[in-house]
Design a protein around this motif. Structure first.
Motif, mmCIF file in Angstrom:
data_model
loop_
_atom_site.group_PDB
_atom_site.id
_atom_site.type_symbol
_atom_site.label_atom_id
_atom_site.label_comp_id
_atom_site.label_asym_id
_atom_site.label_seq_id
_atom_site.Cartn_x
_atom_site.Cartn_y
_atom_site.Cartn_z
ATOM 1 N N PHE A 5 11.308 20.950 -2.641
ATOM 2 C CA PHE A 5 12.770 21.623 -2.602
ATOM 3 C C PHE A 5 13.527 20.091 -2.501
ATOM 4 N N GLU A 6 13.122 18.870 -2.289
ATOM 5 C CA GLU A 6 14.821 17.732 -2.024
ATOM 6 C C GLU A 6 15.119 17.001 -3.766
ATOM 7 N N LYS A 7 14.518 18.235 -4.693
ATOM 8 C CA LYS A 7 14.533 18.057 -5.828
ATOM 9 C C LYS A 7 16.188 18.651 -6.707
ATOM 10 N N LEU A 8 15.679 19.780 -5.355
ATOM 11 C CA LEU A 8 16.907 20.624 -5.454
ATOM 12 C C LEU A 8 18.146 20.794 -4.906
ATOM 13 N N ILE A 9 19.201 20.817 -6.612
ATOM 14 C CA ILE A 9 20.487 20.020 -6.626
ATOM 15 C C ILE A 9 21.642 20.990 -5.215
ATOM 16 N N ILE A 10 21.246 21.686 -5.144
ATOM 17 C CA ILE A 10 21.652 22.601 -4.269
ATOM 18 C C ILE A 10 21.909 21.923 -2.484
ATOM 19 N N TRP A 11 20.362 21.397 -2.299
ATOM 20 C CA TRP A 11 19.864 20.994 -1.574
ATOM 21 C C TRP A 11 20.635 19.525 -1.221
ATOM 22 N N ALA A 43 26.782 24.175 11.440
ATOM 23 C CA ALA A 43 27.104 25.433 10.189
ATOM 24 C C ALA A 43 26.364 24.394 9.073
ATOM 25 N N SER A 44 26.928 23.347 9.250
ATOM 26 C CA SER A 44 27.512 22.726 7.949
ATOM 27 C C SER A 44 25.452 22.448 7.181
ATOM 28 N N ASP A 45 24.994 21.924 8.574
ATOM 29 C CA ASP A 45 23.472 21.218 8.882
ATOM 30 C C ASP A 45 22.795 21.961 8.435
ATOM 31 N N SER A 46 23.402 23.794 8.439
ATOM 32 C CA SER A 46 22.087 25.169 8.222
ATOM 33 C C SER A 46 22.339 24.827 6.598
ATOM 34 N N VAL A 47 23.536 24.876 6.154
ATOM 35 C CA VAL A 47 23.214 24.700 5.070
ATOM 36 C C VAL A 47 21.813 24.338 3.759
ATOM 37 N N ALA A 48 21.122 23.368 4.188
ATOM 38 C CA ALA A 48 20.455 22.457 3.588
ATOM 39 C C ALA A 48 19.392 22.568 4.441
ATOM 40 N N TYR A 55 12.619 26.987 1.327
ATOM 41 C CA TYR A 55 11.814 27.086 -0.515
ATOM 42 C C TYR A 55 10.359 26.884 -0.082
ATOM 43 N N ILE A 56 10.087 26.339 1.176
ATOM 44 C CA ILE A 56 8.597 26.028 1.352
ATOM 45 C C ILE A 56 7.834 27.190 1.693
ATOM 46 N N GLU A 57 7.239 27.433 0.606
ATOM 47 C CA GLU A 57 6.307 28.624 1.228
ATOM 48 C C GLU A 57 5.890 30.073 0.804
ATOM 49 N N GLN A 58 7.329 30.225 0.451
ATOM 50 C CA GLN A 58 8.166 31.177 0.329
ATOM 51 C C GLN A 58 8.008 32.109 -0.753
ATOM 52 N N SER A 59 7.788 33.518 -0.468
ATOM 53 C CA SER A 59 8.444 33.882 -1.756
ATOM 54 C C SER A 59 10.060 34.057 -2.183
#
Length: 118
Positions: A5-11, A43-48, A55-59
């Motif tokens: 997930f660290e590679k995701l621009i949105i993250w 709320a802002s922390d919840s976004v990331a 992202y981790i091990e989810q469908s």
């Protein structure tokens, strides 16, 4: 070594956004510490947090659900920004900057959600 997930621009953008919010709440009055300051920071922390958790091990379906939580958290942040502006805790310029960041991040997240469904 890194998490995917660290590679995701949105993250990455969500992480920066949370730090921007953390910076502005330092100027809020003390009596808001357990109210608006706490609410907007969580709320802002919840976004990331939701992006990384989903992202981790989810469908893709499950990740999509977590991205939805991120978008909802952004809506909560925007409402808190309006409250902060109305209470004169932030300037119009600060509001406009963070509002635009929220809007851009929301659109990026929604576009990512759509891409997951394909």
């Amino acid at each position: 070594m890194s998490f995917k997930f660290e590679k995701l621009i949105i993250w990455q953008r969500a992480m920066d956004f949370g730090e921007d919010i953390n910076t502005i709440i330092k100027g809020f009055p003390k009596h808001e510490m357990y109210n608006l300051s706490s609410q907007i920071l969580r709320a802002s922390d919840s976004v990331a947090l939701n992006i990384s958790e989903g992202y981790i091990e989810q469908s893709n379906t499950e990740f999509n659900r977590f991205l939805g939580y991120s978008v909802r958290s952004l809506a909560e942040v925007v409402t808190c920004l309006y409250k902060a502006k109305r209470r004169d805790y932030i300037t119009n310029e600060v509001f406009d900057k963070l509002y635009k960041e929220s809007f851009d991040l929301m659109n990026m997240t929604i576009a990512f959600k759509v891409r997951l469904k394909q």
